[in-house]
Design an enzyme around this catalytic site. Structure first.
Site, mmCIF file in Angstrom:
data_model
loop_
_atom_site.group_PDB
_atom_site.id
_atom_site.type_symbol
_atom_site.label_atom_id
_atom_site.label_comp_id
_atom_site.label_asym_id
_atom_site.label_seq_id
_atom_site.Cartn_x
_atom_site.Cartn_y
_atom_site.Cartn_z
ATOM 1 N N HIS A 72 -14.391 -2.234 5.714
ATOM 2 C CA HIS A 72 -14.969 -1.370 4.616
ATOM 3 C C HIS A 72 -15.080 0.096 5.097
ATOM 4 O O HIS A 72 -15.086 0.984 4.273
ATOM 5 C CB HIS A 72 -16.391 -1.965 4.456
ATOM 6 N N ASP A 111 -0.899 -12.865 -8.250
ATOM 7 C CA ASP A 111 0.207 -13.967 -8.380
ATOM 8 C C ASP A 111 1.227 -13.494 -7.190
ATOM 9 O O ASP A 111 1.958 -12.447 -7.455
ATOM 10 C CB ASP A 111 0.787 -13.918 -9.598
#
EC number: 2.3.1.-
Length: 429
Positions: free
Chosen positions: A154, A366
Site C-alpha cells: 500500500h 482475464d
C-alpha cells in the site's frame, strides 16, 4: 479446511532491467504517510480450458516478468523511512501452491475468511517494509480450478494503481506485445516536505485483529429501488450506486449497534475518494482523499437524509480540491484525517470505513482462460469496513463487509439489509 502445500517458490525477475536513471523511485507524501501493508486481492477461475491447464503458471510468470519492467518499483525494496523505493530489480515473489480440496469449499463458504488459503500465510495486511512489495500466489485446486492472488504494498499502490497493474498484467498475459503506460510521478504532485526529520509522519503497521467477513450483492434492480427512495425524499436527484448502498449498510450497522447497547450512538463514516482527476489517470501511487460524514441523531441515519449529507460533503470536497494546488492536497487530506482521529480517540462515535474498487475492471480480469467467477479480498483487519466491487455480471454491486463475529451475527439478520442485498453465499447456521 486443509492447509495448502507449496509446490515451488521463486523470484520473478524483470524482462528488461530498470534503467539506472530510475533506480531510486521517490515516494510521494501520500505514499509516505500510508500504512506499509500488503493489500490482498484474489481472483477465482473454476473452469480452465484444457489447452491452458498445463501452462497457466508459465503464462503468469512470463507476463509478470514483462509487466514488471513497466511497474519496476514493485520489484524493488522500500527504504526504512518510506521516502523512496530502491528499484534494484530484486523481483516479485511468486508461489505455486497445491490445495487438496475443491474450490467450491471456498466459494460456498458463508464467511469470506475461507479465501485466506489462497494467500501466502500471514501476508495479507501485514507489513511490506521488509518483504517484496509484490507477492503473487497461484493456487491449484483438486477440482481443476485455479485462484490467482496478488498482495501489493500500500506504500507504493492505492486501490486504483493496483487495479491498473492487474489489468495491465492480464492484458500482457493475453498479448505479450501489449505496452503498459504507468507513470510513477506522484511525488511531483505530492512532494515530501523539505524537512529532514519525517519521523513524526511515519505510519505504523495496523495491529493484527481477527474479524469475519461476508460478501453481499446489490442487484441492479435493488439499487434502482434504493435510488428511488432517496430521490423521492431528498433533493439529491441522481445518487450514485455507492451512495445509496453505503447508506443502507451504514443504517444496518447503526441498527446492529442499537440492538447491542439499547441506545443510539453517533457515527462517523469515512469514504475514500480517488483524486484522479485532477491528478492524471496514469499516475501510480497513492492519490486519495477522504470524505467524512457524521450523524448525531437517528433521523440523520435515514437513507434520504444520509445520502443528502454524503452527497453534499462529496461536492464540497470536490469544489475545495478543484482550485487547490496539488502540493496542498496531501496537507488538506492529513487535516481531514486528524479531524477523524480526534473523533475516534474520544470514542463518542461508531466508526465505519468505506472504500470502492468499482469501475476498475477487476471483475473481468482475464489472463487468457476467461473471467473470474469471484473477486475478493482477505478479511480486513478493521471492523465495520465496507469494500465495494462490481459484481461479476450486470450493473450491480458486491460489498465485502467486515465486523466482529458477534456483530456479524446480528447484522446479517437485519430485515432491511436482506430486502435490498443478498448474501453471495447463504449461511447454513
Amino acid at each position: 479446511m486443509a492447509s495448502s502445500t507449496i509446490i515451488s517458490r521463486k523470484m520473478i525477475k524483470l524482462l528488461s532491467p530498470t534503467p539506472s536513471s530510475l533506480r531510486q523511485h521517490k515516494l510521494s507524501f501520500m505514499d509516505h504517510i500510508n500504512f506499509p501493508i500488503h493489500s490482498p486481492f484474489a481472483f477465482f477461475y473454476p473452469k480452465i480450458p484444457q489447452n491452458y491447464s498445463n501452462k497457466i503458471s508459465q503464462i503468469l510468470e512470463n507476463s509478470l516478468s514483462k509487466v514488471l519492467s513497466s511497474y519496476y518499483p514493485l520489484a524493488g525494496k522500500i527504504n526504512n523511512n518510506y521516502t523512496y523505493v530502491d528499484c534494484n530489480d530484486t523481483g516479485a515473489e511468486y508461489l505455486n501452491v497445491r490445495i487438496d480440496f475443491p474450490m467450491s469449499q471456498i466459494l460456498n463458504h458463508p464467511y469470506n475468511d475461507a479465501v485466506d488459503v489462497v494467500f501466502p500465510q500471514d501476508l495479507p495486511w501485514s507489513s511490506s517494509l521488509h518483504r517484496c512489495p509484490l507477492v503473487v500466489q497461484l493456487s491449484h485446486f483438486d477440482c481443476g480450478g485455479v485462484a490467482v492472488s496478488a498482495c501489493t504494498s500500500h506504500t507504493i499502490f492505492d486501490g486504483y494503481s493496483l487495479s491498473k497493474f492487474i489489468n495491465d498484467w492480464a492484458s500482457t498475459a493475453r498479448n505479450m506485445d501489449f505496452k503498459p503506460s504507468p507513470k510513477f510521478n506522484a511525488s511531483t504532485f505530492f512532494p515530501l516536505p523539505s524537512e529532514t526529520n519525517l519521523s513524526s509522519t511515519l505510519p505504523t503497521t495496523r495491529p493484527s485483529q481477527r474479524h469475519v467477513s461476508r460478501l453481499y450483492n446489490f442487484s441492479s434492480s435493488n439499487l434502482t429501488r434504493l435510488k428511488d427512495i432517496v430521490t423521492k425524499e431528498s433533493h439529491v436527484k441522481n445518487p450514485t450506486r455507492i451512495e445509496v448502498a453505503s447508506a443502507l449498510v451504514h443504517k444496518c450497522g447503526v441498527s446492529m449497534s442499537m440492538e447491542k447497547s439499547g441506545m443510539f450512538k453517533p457515527t462517523l463514516m469515512n469514504h475514500t475518494m480517488n483524486l484522479r482527476p485532477p491528478i492524471p489517470l496514469n499516475t501510480m501511487g497513492n492519490a486519495t482523499s477522504i470524505i467524512l460524514t457524521t450523524t448525531m441523531t437517528e433521523d440523520e441515519v435515514k437513507l434520504p437524509n444520509f445520502v443528502a449529507k454524503l452527497h453534499k460533503n462529496k461536492q464540497q470536497l470536490r469544489d475545495k480540491l478543484k482550485d487547490m494546488k496539488e502540493d496542498m492536497m496531501p496537507l488538506y487530506t492529513i487535516e481531514l484525517g486528524k479531524n477523524a482521529m480526534k473523533i475516534i480517540d474520544k470514542d463518542t462515535h461508531d466508526v465505519y470505513l468505506c472504500s470502492s474498487m468499482t469501475n476498475t475492471g477487476l471483475h473481468k480480469i482475464d489472463f487468457g482462460w476467461g473471467e473470474p467467477v469471484r473477486v475478493t479480498l482477505a478479511t480486513h483487519p478493521n471492523k465495520n469496513t465496507f469494500i465495494f466491487m462490481d459484481e461479476q455480471s450486470g450493473d450491480g454491486l458486491n460489498v465485502l463487509i467486515t465486523m466482529t463475529k458477534d456483530d456479524m451475527l446480528k447484522f446479517q439478520s437485519n430485515k432491511e439489509l436482506l430486502e435490498f442485498a443478498s448474501p453471495v453465499v447463504e449461511s447454513t447456521k
